[in-house]
Design a protein around this motif. Structure first.
Motif, mmCIF file in Angstrom:
data_model
loop_
_atom_site.group_PDB
_atom_site.id
_atom_site.type_symbol
_atom_site.label_atom_id
_atom_site.label_comp_id
_atom_site.label_asym_id
_atom_site.label_seq_id
_atom_site.Cartn_x
_atom_site.Cartn_y
_atom_site.Cartn_z
ATOM 1 N N ASP A 26 0.610 -1.271 0.045
ATOM 2 C CA ASP A 26 -0.043 -0.152 0.087
ATOM 3 C C ASP A 26 0.909 1.229 -0.111
ATOM 4 O OD1 ASP A 26 -2.250 -1.415 -0.051
ATOM 5 O OD2 ASP A 26 -2.812 -1.342 2.216
ATOM 6 N N GLU A 27 1.725 1.270 0.731
ATOM 7 C CA GLU A 27 2.966 2.483 0.857
ATOM 8 C C GLU A 27 3.269 2.655 -0.789
ATOM 9 O OE1 GLU A 27 7.145 3.812 2.553
ATOM 10 O OE2 GLU A 27 6.330 1.741 3.206
ATOM 11 N N LYS A 29 1.940 1.769 -3.539
ATOM 12 C CA LYS A 29 0.808 2.273 -4.290
ATOM 13 C C LYS A 29 0.629 3.721 -4.097
ATOM 14 C CE LYS A 29 -1.344 -2.301 -4.863
ATOM 15 N NZ LYS A 29 -2.804 -3.125 -4.109
ATOM 16 N N ASP A 30 0.454 4.144 -2.903
ATOM 17 C CA ASP A 30 0.293 5.491 -2.798
ATOM 18 C C ASP A 30 1.515 6.225 -3.336
ATOM 19 O OD1 ASP A 30 -1.849 5.030 -1.033
ATOM 20 O OD2 ASP A 30 -0.992 5.023 0.725
ATOM 21 N N LEU A 33 1.085 7.035 -7.058
ATOM 22 C CA LEU A 33 -0.090 8.051 -7.228
ATOM 23 C C LEU A 33 0.468 9.310 -7.161
ATOM 24 C CD1 LEU A 33 -3.116 6.692 -5.521
ATOM 25 C CD2 LEU A 33 -2.749 6.645 -7.901
#
Ligand SMILES: [Zn+2]
Length: 168
Positions: A26-27, A29-30, A33
């Motif tokens: 998740d880190e 993926k953020d 973005l």
């Protein structure tokens, strides 16, 4: 999340070798973005992770249709994790480059006319892309950032300043 564009030819973040990415989480993926947003907000044709302060092997790139004398038409954009250049053409081209991390200057750099770039996409699939001309230059420039190399290291002609060009 906020980001800061790293600048300066002696900036240690821009000069470090970035680390390979071992897994998507998740880190990351953020971060992807943010990298993509930073490229668009700053009008970049590409942006590498160290340019917003993280020494990991990720680049955001655009693919464009270069039309002489006209603004480049956008064909697409690609986030590349752990990009590696393969099948470098023997033929070289020299083109003008600039960089958000080295503001106010531009200059001519020699690059491979075509390359095949192997990378992992944000869904963790292995991909490859054949690119030529301006699009090959973009990827070569961005991958250099992952190895601490800036376009000003590779100039074939003396550097020029945008501020001086405007005065003419
Ligand atoms: Zn750059």
């Amino acid at each position: 999340m906020k980001y800061t564009i790293q600048t300066g030819i002696n900036n240690p973040i821009l000069r470090a070798i970035s680390e390979e990415i071992k897994e998507i989480n998740d880190e990351l993926k953020d971060f992807l973005l943010i990298l993509r947003r930073a490229m668009w907000e700053n009008d970049g044709v590409g942006l590498a992770a160290p340019q917003i302060g993280k020494n990991i092997r990720v680049i955001a790139t655009t693919q464009r249709e270069k039309k002489s004398g006209k603004k480049n038409k956008l064909l697409g954009e690609t986030i590349m994790i752990n990009p590696v250049l393969k099948e470098l053409s023997k033929e070289m081209i020299i083109a003008e480059e600039a960089c958000l991390s080295v503001p106010d200057v531009f200059g001519k750099v020699k690059r491979h006319k075509s390359v095949v770039v192997h990378y992992t996409d944000p869904k963790w699939n292995v991909q490859k892309k054949k690119l030529k001309d301006f699009n090959a230059t973009i990827v070569q420039h961005e991958i250099d950032h992952l190895d601490g190399v800036l376009f000003v290291d590779k100039l074939v002609k003396p550097i020029k300043r945008f501020s001086e060009e405007k005065k003419k």
